[in-house]
Design an enzyme around this catalytic site. Structure first.
Site, PDB file in Angstrom:
ATOM      1  N   GLU A 336       0.924  -1.119  -0.019  1.00 30.58           N
ATOM      2  CA  GLU A 336      -0.086   0.035  -0.024  1.00 30.58           C
ATOM      3  C   GLU A 336       0.873   1.264  -0.237  1.00 30.58           C
ATOM      4  O   GLU A 336       0.515   2.174   0.617  1.00 30.58           O
ATOM      5  CB  GLU A 336      -1.079  -0.080   1.262  1.00 30.58           C
ATOM      6  CG  GLU A 336      -1.988  -1.191   1.128  1.00 30.58           C
ATOM      7  CD  GLU A 336      -2.921  -1.224   2.448  1.00 30.58           C
ATOM      8  OE1 GLU A 336      -3.871  -1.225   2.314  1.00 30.58           O
ATOM      9  OE2 GLU A 336      -2.382  -1.184   3.484  1.00 30.58           O
TER      10      GLU A 336
HETATM   11  C1  ACM Z   1      -1.997  -5.485   4.199  1.00 25.94           C
HETATM   12  O1  ACM Z   1      -3.122  -5.885   4.583  1.00 25.94           O
HETATM   13  N1  ACM Z   1      -1.932  -4.108   3.822  1.00 25.94           N
HETATM   14  C2  ACM Z   1      -0.770  -6.136   4.182  1.00 25.94           C
END
Ligand code: ACM
Length: 528
Positions: A336
């Site tokens: 992310e």
């Molecule tokens: C995640 O759930 N951002 C690895």
């Protein structure tokens, strides 16, 4: 599919020409149809590779001694932990003595056997008859896993009789992990130790610690002290947060190690870094530190990829974490990173991976690393869902073709922070709901298209804590789902069957209650 799996189990048993039960229920004459009818050997979770019940059982008494291989400190340690686990349940003294010798018999024996190489690092054999119970293994880790099976063979209620029979067991996957996020909400070492104990009973062998995120930095780093002192003093919702000293972290690593659980520390980067950016202005491209963050949004923070100071920071932190960690991997996140442009992400991850290599450890990262260039030997952790775009799955499969290994943690199957159903409090629901059946009824070896089982190192159940703040909430969300994930990691594919598993899981109800675990009484399971 279920019936094919069941047939596979029968054929496997026939091929081994041993008396053999498998995990199924509801087949054959006199087969159990309710959890209360399961034999002691059918109740073992994770289901062992082979069991052969029969013959008289062994009753533990006030005179029972647990004898461990003479001269082995590790075998003795396993014996002490076994005794400590069985004493409260049985009320017996269960003395431990490091005096076992080959050929001796009677009582409880934990025996390292140099000739038992076929059991590998974690496998074991257990034999129980009227005279005693012997667990033999090639390695101490196998002895410890076998001791967990022995614990499960001692009834949660009633006379402490270990039913007669034998178990021959080795795990399907080498990596059977659980993750705790202590960054979003702070958890103490004592709280995580309690989870380690719970997980150990189900043969989990990796503890992944998500130590840093936007909301908090949880481990002391001598070369960058404000990370923990300032960046640790916050958490989701505005609570006080906290951090672990190095000595506390070492203590947890030691504790996990005594249970043959490897710690994988995660320092998430280049995103999920607001706590670090708030602690040190120089890590920001603007030179200005943001405020600490206590919300639950993701994807807004990034280390400054263009600054050399960033790489000094990364190297310093990874060097200190590596020095505290005997395990093989350093997990560098990489998920992310929505506010890091892709070319910058790729160049950053290349340097971060090199910094891991400089510490002598191996790289582990979330599967987004597949979109950059994983170094040889890197382990990717898949956290996508059934709905993840095919192109993203293919990117991971392509990295695997080039040699990357995979740990599978599908968010819509193995994420323990996801609600069971609409009524669950607390929990998130972004990948849908994850009822107990859904968390269990999948196969890590065939889950991702284009990724063969040989590339799957194993499975992990992450517990994110944006909305999980207390040990009671941890219990409720992790149990019973984490037990199912542990079985997916350990048991042979042929033994995986929801209809049988739900009965075996039901029989774990009294065990969990005795351990003081406030588990979710899923309506999918006919709890005893
Ligand atoms: C995640 O759930 N951002 C690895």
């Amino acid at each position: 599919m279920r019936y094919l799996r069941a047939l596979g189990a029968l054929l496997a048993c026939a091929a081994l020409s041993v008396s053999c039960t498998d995990a199924r229920a509801g087949s054959g004459a006199g087969a159990p149809g309710a959890p209360a009818e399961l034999s002691a050997y059918e109740r073992i979770v994770p289901a062992p590779a082979r069991t052969a019940p029969g013959g008289p059982g062994y009753r533990l008494t006030a005179a029972t001694v647990i004898r461990t291989t003479a001269g082995s400190r590790e075998a003795r340690g396993v014996g002490e932990l076994l005794a400590a686990a069985l004493r409260p349940a049985t009320g017996l003294p269960l003395r431990v003595s490091g005096t076992d010798a080959a050929g001796a018999a009677g009582g409880v024996r934990l025996r390292l056997d140099p000739a038992a190489g076929a059991y590998g690092e974690e496998g074991y054999r257990l034999q129980a008859d009227g005279e005693g119970v012997t667990v033999s293994a090639y390695r101490p880790a196998g002895l410890f896993r076998g001791a967990q099976t022995l614990r499960q063979l001692v009834p949660a209620e009633g006379a402490p009789v270990v039913a007669g029979g034998s178990v021959s067991d080795t795990p399907r996957f080498a990596y059977r992990g659980a993750m705790v996020d202590i960054a979003r909400h702070f958890f103490t070492v004592a709280q995580v130790k309690r989870y380690v104990d719970q997980l150990a009973l189900y043969k989990v062998n990796v503890l992944h610690l998500h130590l840093t995120d936007d909301q908090g930095w949880r481990l002391a780093v001598d070369s960058w002290p404000r990370l923990a002192e300032y960046g640790g003093a916050s958490e989701v919702g505005g609570g006080p947060g906290g951090h672990w000293t190095k000595e506390e972290y070492r203590d947890l690593v030691r504790y996990a190690g005594e249970r043959y659980m490897e710690v994988v520390p995660e320092i998430d980067m280049p995103g999920h870094t607001n706590a670090a950016l708030a602690s040190y202005a120089e890590l920001n491209c603007s030179g200005v530190a943001p405020a600490r963050y206590t919300g639950i949004k993701v994807g807004f923070s990034s280390l400054c990829v263009g600054k050399e100071r960033t790489y000094e920071f990364v190297a310093d932190v990874l060097r200190e974490v590596a020095a505290l960690t005997p395990g093989r991997w350093l997990h560098i996140g990489g998920d992310e990173a929505h506010s890091t442009p892709h070319d910058q992400y790729a160049s950053f991850m290349a340097r971060a991976q090199a910094a891991v290599g400089d510490t002598g450890k191996k790289v582990m990262a979330w599967h987004q690393l597949a979109g950059a260039e994983p170094v040889p030997g890197a382990v990717l952790q898949w956290w996508g869902t059934d709905k993840t775009k095919a192109a993203e799955k293919e990117q991971v499969a392509a990295a695997v073709r080039k040699g990357a290994k995979l740990v599978v943690s599908p968010a819509d199957r193995s994420y323990l922070d996801i609600k069971y159903d609409a009524a669950t409090k607390p929990g998130l629901s972004w990948p849908g709901y994850v009822p107990v059946e859904r968390a269990y009824d999948w196969d890590p070896g065939t889950h991702l298209p284009g990724v063969p089982e040989s590339a799957v190192l194993g499975v992990e159940a992450p517990l994110w804590t944006e909305v999980i703040a207390t040990p009671a909430e941890l219990d409720l969300m992790a149990f019973p789902r984490v037990i199912g994930v542990a079985e997916l990691g350990w048991s042979p594919a042929a033994a995986l069957d929801w209809d049988a598993y739900r009965l075996r899981l039901a029989a774990q109800g009294p065990v969990l209650t005795k351990l003081g675990i406030g588990f979710y009484r899923s309506p999918d399971v006919p709890w005893l």
